[in-house]
Scaffold this motif. Structure first.
Motif, PDB file in Angstrom:
ATOM      1  N   THR A 139       0.828  -1.219   0.000  1.00 53.36           N
ATOM      2  CA  THR A 139       0.000   0.000   0.000  1.00 53.36           C
ATOM      3  C   THR A 139       0.858   1.263   0.000  1.00 53.36           C
ATOM      4  N   GLY A 140       0.212   2.351  -0.395  1.00 52.18           N
ATOM      5  CA  GLY A 140       0.862   3.658  -0.337  1.00 52.18           C
ATOM      6  C   GLY A 140       1.080   4.103   1.092  1.00 52.18           C
ATOM      7  N   SER A 141       0.157   3.743   1.962  1.00 56.97           N
ATOM      8  CA  SER A 141       0.333   4.105   3.377  1.00 56.97           C
ATOM      9  C   SER A 141       1.619   3.492   3.918  1.00 56.97           C
ATOM     10  N   LEU A 142       1.878   2.223   3.578  1.00 59.79           N
ATOM     11  CA  LEU A 142       3.100   1.593   4.076  1.00 59.79           C
ATOM     12  C   LEU A 142       4.341   2.252   3.459  1.00 59.79           C
ATOM     13  N   ALA A 143       4.263   2.611   2.181  1.00 60.70           N
ATOM     14  CA  ALA A 143       5.406   3.294   1.551  1.00 60.70           C
ATOM     15  C   ALA A 143       5.686   4.611   2.274  1.00 60.70           C
ATOM     16  N   ASN A 144       4.640   5.377   2.584  1.00 61.14           N
ATOM     17  CA  ASN A 144       4.826   6.617   3.353  1.00 61.14           C
ATOM     18  C   ASN A 144       5.414   6.316   4.728  1.00 61.14           C
ATOM     19  N   GLN A 145       4.864   5.318   5.389  1.00 64.59           N
ATOM     20  CA  GLN A 145       5.286   5.039   6.769  1.00 64.59           C
ATOM     21  C   GLN A 145       6.724   4.520   6.835  1.00 64.59           C
ATOM     22  N   SER A 162      -3.270  16.666   4.637  1.00 62.14           N
ATOM     23  CA  SER A 162      -2.488  15.680   3.884  1.00 62.14           C
ATOM     24  C   SER A 162      -2.898  14.261   4.284  1.00 62.14           C
ATOM     25  N   HIS A 163      -2.723  13.332   3.362  1.00 58.50           N
ATOM     26  CA  HIS A 163      -3.070  11.928   3.580  1.00 58.50           C
ATOM     27  C   HIS A 163      -2.308  11.364   4.777  1.00 58.50           C
ATOM     28  N   ILE A 164      -1.020  11.714   4.879  1.00 56.48           N
ATOM     29  CA  ILE A 164      -0.194  11.197   5.979  1.00 56.48           C
ATOM     30  C   ILE A 164      -0.788  11.575   7.330  1.00 56.48           C
ATOM     31  N   ALA A 212      -5.294  10.483   6.912  1.00 57.37           N
ATOM     32  CA  ALA A 212      -5.882   9.252   6.372  1.00 57.37           C
ATOM     33  C   ALA A 212      -5.020   8.008   6.593  1.00 57.37           C
ATOM     34  N   GLU A 213      -4.047   8.090   7.511  1.00 61.55           N
ATOM     35  CA  GLU A 213      -3.253   6.891   7.789  1.00 61.55           C
ATOM     36  C   GLU A 213      -3.410   6.461   9.249  1.00 61.55           C
ATOM     37  N   LEU A 214      -4.499   6.902   9.849  1.00 65.55           N
ATOM     38  CA  LEU A 214      -4.946   6.392  11.153  1.00 65.55           C
ATOM     39  C   LEU A 214      -3.884   6.524  12.249  1.00 65.55           C
ATOM     40  N   HIS A 260      -2.377  16.874  -4.511  1.00 66.80           N
ATOM     41  CA  HIS A 260      -2.953  16.897  -3.172  1.00 66.80           C
ATOM     42  C   HIS A 260      -4.379  16.374  -3.228  1.00 66.80           C
ATOM     43  N   ASN A 261      -4.584  15.224  -2.583  1.00 65.82           N
ATOM     44  CA  ASN A 261      -5.863  14.510  -2.649  1.00 65.82           C
ATOM     45  C   ASN A 261      -7.019  15.357  -2.101  1.00 65.82           C
ATOM     46  N   PHE A 262      -6.995  15.659  -0.804  1.00 72.39           N
ATOM     47  CA  PHE A 262      -8.122  16.392  -0.207  1.00 72.39           C
ATOM     48  C   PHE A 262      -8.118  17.868  -0.614  1.00 72.39           C
ATOM     49  N   LEU A 279       8.216  13.123  -0.395  1.00 62.94           N
ATOM     50  CA  LEU A 279       7.124  13.348  -1.348  1.00 62.94           C
ATOM     51  C   LEU A 279       6.118  12.211  -1.245  1.00 62.94           C
ATOM     52  N   ASP A 280       4.880  12.548  -0.865  1.00 58.68           N
ATOM     53  CA  ASP A 280       3.784  11.584  -0.997  1.00 58.68           C
ATOM     54  C   ASP A 280       3.267  11.743  -2.430  1.00 58.68           C
ATOM     55  N   GLY A 281       3.820  10.901  -3.303  1.00 60.19           N
ATOM     56  CA  GLY A 281       3.501  10.990  -4.724  1.00 60.19           C
ATOM     57  C   GLY A 281       2.542   9.905  -5.169  1.00 60.19           C
ATOM     58  N   ALA A 282       1.542   9.633  -4.351  1.00 62.94           N
ATOM     59  CA  ALA A 282       0.540   8.621  -4.724  1.00 62.94           C
ATOM     60  C   ALA A 282       0.017   8.914  -6.137  1.00 62.94           C
ATOM     61  N   ARG A 283      -0.208  10.207  -6.427  1.00 66.60           N
ATOM     62  CA  ARG A 283      -0.695  10.611  -7.755  1.00 66.60           C
ATOM     63  C   ARG A 283       0.311  11.516  -8.477  1.00 66.60           C
ATOM     64  N   ILE A 284       1.601  11.230  -8.325  1.00 70.92           N
ATOM     65  CA  ILE A 284       2.610  12.048  -9.017  1.00 70.92           C
ATOM     66  C   ILE A 284       2.454  11.908 -10.537  1.00 70.92           C
ATOM     67  N   VAL A 324       5.205   6.294  -4.325  1.00 68.52           N
ATOM     68  CA  VAL A 324       4.323   6.378  -5.497  1.00 68.52           C
ATOM     69  C   VAL A 324       3.356   5.194  -5.445  1.00 68.52           C
ATOM     70  N   CYS A 325       2.133   5.402  -5.959  1.00 70.19           N
ATOM     71  CA  CYS A 325       1.127   4.336  -5.975  1.00 70.19           C
ATOM     72  C   CYS A 325       0.886   3.854  -7.402  1.00 70.19           C
ATOM     73  N   LEU A 326       0.843   2.540  -7.563  1.00 71.55           N
ATOM     74  CA  LEU A 326       0.496   1.959  -8.860  1.00 71.55           C
ATOM     75  C   LEU A 326      -0.993   1.636  -8.921  1.00 71.55           C
ATOM     76  N   SER A 327      -1.666   1.731  -7.790  1.00 70.42           N
ATOM     77  CA  SER A 327      -3.054   1.267  -7.687  1.00 70.42           C
ATOM     78  C   SER A 327      -4.079   2.390  -7.698  1.00 70.42           C
ATOM     79  N   LYS A 328      -3.632   3.619  -7.967  1.00 73.53           N
ATOM     80  CA  LYS A 328      -4.598   4.722  -8.120  1.00 73.53           C
ATOM     81  C   LYS A 328      -4.900   4.853  -9.608  1.00 73.53           C
ATOM     82  N   GLY A 329      -4.563   5.993 -10.197  1.00 72.15           N
ATOM     83  CA  GLY A 329      -4.902   6.202 -11.601  1.00 72.15           C
ATOM     84  C   GLY A 329      -4.279   5.206 -12.561  1.00 72.15           C
TER      85      GLY A 329
HETATM   86  C1  LIG Z   1      -4.261   6.724  -1.689  1.00 75.75           C
HETATM   87  C2  LIG Z   1      -3.220   7.584  -1.128  1.00 75.75           C
HETATM   88  C3  LIG Z   1      -2.153   7.050  -0.383  1.00 75.75           C
HETATM   89  C4  LIG Z   1      -1.998   5.573  -0.073  1.00 75.75           C
HETATM   90  O1  LIG Z   1      -3.156   4.909   0.159  1.00 75.75           O
HETATM   91  P1  LIG Z   1      -3.239   3.309   0.344  1.00 75.75           P
HETATM   92  O2  LIG Z   1      -4.707   3.118   0.348  1.00 75.75           O
HETATM   93  O3  LIG Z   1      -2.586   3.002   1.622  1.00 75.75           O
HETATM   94  O4  LIG Z   1      -2.550   2.665  -0.821  1.00 75.75           O
HETATM   95  C5  LIG Z   1      -1.192   7.919   0.068  1.00 75.75           C
HETATM   96  N1  LIG Z   1      -1.271   9.229  -0.192  1.00 75.75           N
HETATM   97  C6  LIG Z   1      -2.261   9.775  -0.909  1.00 75.75           C
HETATM   98  C7  LIG Z   1      -2.249  11.225  -1.191  1.00 75.75           C
HETATM   99  C8  LIG Z   1      -3.280   8.971  -1.398  1.00 75.75           C
HETATM  100  O5  LIG Z   1      -4.274   9.523  -2.095  1.00 75.75           O
END
Ligand SMILES: *Cc1c(COP(=O)(O)O)cnc(C)c1O
Length: 344
Positions: free
Chosen positions: A58-64, A83-85, A88-90, A140-142, A169-174, A197-202
């Motif tokens: 997951t992206g959360s684990l990559a950030n963490q 920010s997601h970190i 949205a990472e509990l 920036h997601n939110f 860099l939280d580049g989930a959507r870089i 970076v996330c491969l599972s978003k866009g």
């Molecule tokens: C989705 C997202 C993540 C990682 O989310 P996971 O659900 O843990 O893969 C991290 N940062 C941003 C900005 C996101 O939108």
């Protein structure tokens, strides 16, 4: 079939991606033996000009993992308020790394280098928490999928160097930022010490993120990944989806951005208080319901009854995200549903 715009994570692997998954060479990745994972990590590291990368579920684990490597227990990471970190990472950074966070607020999440630099307090002595790192989210997601200005990122690097601070860099959507801005991945990469970076978003892979940095930091991150229980075995089947996504699904993000803009223009035509289409830069359409008599949850329920799923992320904040399983015909249908729902 319902039109699902809750997130760009709802996509399903295409038949061609499933073929790539089925034919992937694999090995035991805990032993470093999976050729498809190794080549994916090397490929993404090279794209961003980094020495190495480590695959995570997951992206959360990559950030963490990045936070764990950059910030020692008892020190602090600063990040934008939404920010997601932080949101949205509990609380993972506190739980796993024993660190604190402090935040600065930014309209639409947009970075102004002076905001974090003014609140950063490195080497704060024996009484105050010392700042060790700054996180930037791009897009920036939110904040509504906003693209961070490269001039502000460059200014932040200069300021961070002057204070001895690391940048993550939280580049989930870089990928979306690159398509919208034209700024290369190498250019984005050069300003940051660690990148997720996330491969599972866009990009449409079912699973997968990568944390990028120096060889030394990535070696440490591998140990922490295993410690957290995410040492995985024949995950070339997952990495193959990542390779396929990088080969096929980056340029097409422009279509997602075009459709998000179409949605925003149509929604603003119904009620201009909901959104300014000029602010929609990528694939996220955030709606401000402050002037409407209903909550975001009520709006989401009403569109869902008509076959359109959207997210309610705040009492008065709704979000629509375009993605590769959303086409022009569905876009026209979504607009019709929104018209019927918002005008009624
Ligand atoms: C989705 C997202 C993540 C990682 O989310 P996971 O659900 O843990 O893969 C991290 N940062 C941003 C900005 C996101 O939108």
């Amino acid at each position: 079939m319902a039109i699902d715009l809750r997130s760009d994570t709802v996509t399903r692997p295409s038949p061609a991606m499933r073929e790539a998954i089925a034919s992937a060479p694999v090995g035991d990745d805990v032993y470093g033996d999976d050729p498809t994972v190794n080549s994916l990590e090397e490929r993404v590291a090279a794209m961003f000009g980094k020495e190495a990368g480590v695959f995570t579920p997951t992206g959360s684990l990559a950030n963490q993992l990045a936070i764990r490597i950059l910030v020692a227990p008892g020190e602090e990471l600063i990040a934008e308020t939404n920010s997601h970190i932080v949101r949205a990472e509990l609380g993972a950074a506190a739980v796993f790394s024993g660190i604190t966070t402090r935040t600065w607020p930014a309209a639409q999440g947009l970075l102004k280098a002076s905001d974090p630099l003014e609140i950063a307090r490195p080497d704060s002595g024996p009484y105050l928490v010392s700042t060790t790192a700054i996180a930037v989210e791009n897009t920036h997601n939110f904040g509504g999928g906003t693209v961070q200005p490269i001039s502000e990122i460059a200014a932040l690097r200069i300021g961070a160097d002057a204070q001895g601070l690391a940048l993550h860099l939280d580049g989930a959507r870089i990928w979306n930022a690159h398509i919208a801005s034209g700024v290369s991945f190498l250019e984005y990469g050069k300003y940051f010490d660690t990148i997720s970076v996330c491969l599972s978003k866009g990009l449409g892979a079912p699973v997968g993120s990568i944390m990028l940095s120096t060889k030394e930091r990535v070696s440490k991150a591998r140990i922490w990944r295993k410690r957290y229980g995410a040492g995985m075995r024949q995950i070339g089947v997952l990495a193959a989806a990542g390779h396929f996504a990088l080969d096929n699904n980056i340029q097409r993000l422009a279509d997602d951005h075009r459709r998000a803009k179409e949605l925003a223009v149509a929604i603003a035509a119904i009620d201009p208080s909901l959104i300014d289409p000029a602010g929609v830069q990528t694939n996220i359409v955030g709606l401000d319901l402050a002037h409407l008599p209903i909550t975001a949850a009520e709006l989401a329920t009403r569109t869902r009854e008509k076959g359109l799923w959207i997210s309610a992320l705040g009492p008065k904040y709704a979000r629509l995200v375009t993605h590769m399983d959303f086409d022009d015909a569905q876009c026209a249908e979504a607009i019709e549903i929104l018209k019927k729902t918002l005008v009624a």
